[in-house]
Design a protein around this motif. Sequence first.
Motif, PDB file in Angstrom:
ATOM      1  N   LEU A   8      -5.145   1.286   6.149  1.00 18.46           N
ATOM      2  CA  LEU A   8      -5.671   0.645   4.945  1.00 18.46           C
ATOM      3  C   LEU A   8      -5.400  -0.860   4.963  1.00 18.46           C
ATOM      4  CD1 LEU A   8      -4.802   3.270   2.188  1.00 18.46           C
ATOM      5  CD2 LEU A   8      -7.065   2.712   3.120  1.00 18.46           C
TER       6      LEU A   8
ATOM      7  N   PHE B   3      -2.673   4.838  -5.108  1.00 21.29           N
ATOM      8  CA  PHE B   3      -3.586   4.728  -3.976  1.00 21.29           C
ATOM      9  C   PHE B   3      -3.646   6.063  -3.249  1.00 21.29           C
ATOM     10  CE2 PHE B   3      -2.100   0.045  -3.518  1.00 21.29           C
ATOM     11  CZ  PHE B   3      -2.935  -0.360  -4.546  1.00 21.29           C
TER      12      PHE B   3
ATOM     13  N   VAL C  90      -8.276  -3.641   4.721  1.00 21.17           N
ATOM     14  CA  VAL C  90      -8.287  -4.636   3.642  1.00 21.17           C
ATOM     15  C   VAL C  90      -8.403  -6.038   4.236  1.00 21.17           C
ATOM     16  CG1 VAL C  90      -6.876  -5.703   1.824  1.00 21.17           C
ATOM     17  CG2 VAL C  90      -7.085  -3.209   1.951  1.00 21.17           C
TER      18      VAL C  90
ATOM     19  N   ALA D 174      -1.079   3.931   5.696  1.00 26.71           N
ATOM     20  CA  ALA D 174      -0.995   2.609   5.068  1.00 26.71           C
ATOM     21  C   ALA D 174      -1.376   1.510   6.051  1.00 26.71           C
ATOM     22  CB  ALA D 174       0.401   2.376   4.504  1.00 26.71           C
TER      23      ALA D 174
ATOM     24  N   ILE E 262       0.839  -1.202   0.000  1.00 23.24           N
ATOM     25  CA  ILE E 262       0.000   0.000   0.000  1.00 23.24           C
ATOM     26  C   ILE E 262       0.875   1.253   0.000  1.00 23.24           C
ATOM     27  CG2 ILE E 262      -1.645   1.342   1.374  1.00 23.24           C
ATOM     28  CD1 ILE E 262      -2.926  -1.409   2.138  1.00 23.24           C
TER      29      ILE E 262
ATOM     30  N   THR F 217     -11.852  -3.333  -1.969  1.00 26.47           N
ATOM     31  CA  THR F 217     -10.483  -3.031  -1.562  1.00 26.47           C
ATOM     32  C   THR F 217      -9.880  -1.948  -2.440  1.00 26.47           C
ATOM     33  OG1 THR F 217     -10.113  -5.209  -0.619  1.00 26.47           O
ATOM     34  CG2 THR F 217      -8.164  -4.021  -1.356  1.00 26.47           C
TER      35      THR F 217
ATOM     36  N   CYS G 242      -8.730   1.751  -1.131  1.00 21.01           N
ATOM     37  CA  CYS G 242      -7.356   2.253  -1.287  1.00 21.01           C
ATOM     38  C   CYS G 242      -7.264   3.397  -2.287  1.00 21.01           C
ATOM     39  CB  CYS G 242      -6.431   1.111  -1.719  1.00 21.01           C
ATOM     40  SG  CYS G 242      -6.184  -0.107  -0.416  1.00 21.01           S
TER      41      CYS G 242
ATOM     42  N   GLN H 298       0.802   4.185  -2.693  1.00 18.73           N
ATOM     43  CA  GLN H 298       0.615   5.585  -2.326  1.00 18.73           C
ATOM     44  C   GLN H 298       1.737   6.445  -2.903  1.00 18.73           C
ATOM     45  OE1 GLN H 298       0.307   4.907   1.948  1.00 18.73           O
ATOM     46  NE2 GLN H 298      -1.852   5.528   1.915  1.00 18.73           N
TER      47      GLN H 298
END
Length: 147
Positions: free
Chosen positions: A96, A87, A100, A93, A78, A129, A133, A82
């Motif tokens: 997230l 994302f 998830v 992160a 993640i 998901t 994200c 990002q």
Amino acid sequence: MQAAEDGQVLVSGQVVALLDDAGLDTAPPADALARLLDAGWRFIDRYPLVLNPTLTGIPRPKTNDPHDVVPPRLERLIRRGQAAGDFDRSPPAAWLAAAVIGLQHAAAAEVTDGRLTADEAAALCLESTLRLCGGGSGGDRSTASGQ
């Protein structure tokens, strides 16, 4: 007791192997995320007893426990997404990653309770998901198993 521990090590090693084979560090972030989720579904398909709510008292493995292995890999993926702008950068992160994992657990529970098929749950989990994200919808995105 030794047989149970040996089984835990075998199963735990398979989780690690599925993640290693998914190319999480090299595939584009959204594809890697789809592959990670697919690896989770393949693991559940191989070991459906992990979804049995009555088995909560089973001791966790000492090494390669999925609860210890998956979150840091997912969080790293993640963060990479990002940084690449794939994302949403505003949520942490770690948050997230936890969300998830929660989505996949919720999707698996829907399968266990007979409200969704495994394919329906996997598709909804992936779409949710990616939206969570900030990666858009996963409509036609292929997974590691080519489905």
